[in-house]
Motif scaffolding. Structure first.
Motif, PDB file in Angstrom:
ATOM      1  N   LEU A  69       1.024   4.404  -3.110  1.00 36.57           N
ATOM      2  CA  LEU A  69       1.228   5.763  -2.673  1.00 36.57           C
ATOM      3  C   LEU A  69       1.935   6.580  -3.059  1.00 36.57           C
ATOM      4  O   LEU A  69       1.910   7.689  -3.130  1.00 36.57           O
ATOM      5  CB  LEU A  69       0.799   5.886  -0.984  1.00 36.57           C
ATOM      6  CG  LEU A  69       0.028   6.890  -0.145  1.00 36.57           C
ATOM      7  CD1 LEU A  69      -0.792   7.922  -0.871  1.00 36.57           C
ATOM      8  CD2 LEU A  69      -0.031   7.133   1.118  1.00 36.57           C
ATOM      9  N   MET A  72      -7.219   6.646  -1.174  1.00 37.02           N
ATOM     10  CA  MET A  72      -6.312   5.640  -0.458  1.00 37.02           C
ATOM     11  C   MET A  72      -6.063   5.758   0.571  1.00 37.02           C
ATOM     12  O   MET A  72      -6.340   5.222   2.142  1.00 37.02           O
ATOM     13  CB  MET A  72      -4.592   5.670  -0.860  1.00 37.02           C
ATOM     14  CG  MET A  72      -4.502   4.171  -0.883  1.00 37.02           C
ATOM     15  SD  MET A  72      -2.863   3.910  -1.703  1.00 37.02           S
ATOM     16  CE  MET A  72      -2.248   2.522  -1.239  1.00 37.02           C
ATOM     17  N   GLU A  95       0.868  -1.077   0.050  1.00 39.23           N
ATOM     18  CA  GLU A  95       0.185  -0.202  -0.222  1.00 39.23           C
ATOM     19  C   GLU A  95       0.651   1.605   0.045  1.00 39.23           C
ATOM     20  O   GLU A  95       0.579   2.026  -0.758  1.00 39.23           O
ATOM     21  CB  GLU A  95      -1.172  -0.309   1.060  1.00 39.23           C
ATOM     22  CG  GLU A  95      -1.386  -0.863   1.551  1.00 39.23           C
ATOM     23  CD  GLU A  95      -2.755  -1.357   2.255  1.00 39.23           C
ATOM     24  OE1 GLU A  95      -3.512  -1.651   1.939  1.00 39.23           O
ATOM     25  OE2 GLU A  95      -2.328  -1.129   3.552  1.00 39.23           O
TER      26      GLU A  95
END
Length: 111
Positions: free
Chosen positions: A40, A84, A36
Motif C-alpha cells: 500500500l 486493496m 500488505e
C-alpha cells in the motif's frame, strides 16, 4: 515473513498509513500484515510520483485529461489502492468504496 495482522488507519488524501487512530484524520480502517502495508505504501509513493509528473504535464495545456498517460497511471494506481482498502478494510470501508462505484470496471476516476 510476518503475517500478523494489525489495525491501520488510512488517509487517502495524504497517503498516510498510521497505527494510531487519533494521530491524524483518516478515511479508512484496515487490517493488514507487514507485506500488505508495504504494498500500500508503494502504491501511495507511485501515486505521488504520478501526481508530480501530472503537475509538470499541466504546463502543456493542449493535452486533454483523457489522453494523458500520467493521469491514466494515477487513475490505475488509485483503483488499485481502493481495491486493496476494500479487500483489507472494515465493513464501513467496504460499504463506502462499493457505494462510490470506483471498483466497477466501467467507472472512470476523473476530477
Amino acid at each position: 515473513m510476518n503475517n500478523e495482522r494489525k489495525t491501520y488507519y488510512i488517509d487517502l488524501g495524504s497517503g498516510e498509513i498510521s497505527q494510531s487512530k487519533s494521530a491524524s484524520t483518516w478515511n479508512y480502517q484496515i487490517e493488514a500484515n507487514n507485506e500488505e502495508v508495504t504494498k500500500l505504501r508503494e502504491y501511495f509513493d507511485a501515486m505521488q510520483s504520478a501526481n508530480w509528473q501530472g503537475f509538470m504535464r499541466a504546463h502543456v495545456p493542449y493535452v486533454q485529461y483523457h489522453y494523458d498517460r500520467e493521469n491514466d497511471a494515477n487513475d490505475h494506481l488509485l483503483k488499485e489502492v481502493y481495491q486493496m482498502i476494500h479487500d483489507l478494510g472494515d465493513e464501513d470501508a467496504k460499504q463506502h468504496i462499493e457505494a462510490m462505484g470506483v471498483l466497477n470496471p466501467d467507472h472512470n476516476i476523473e476530477p
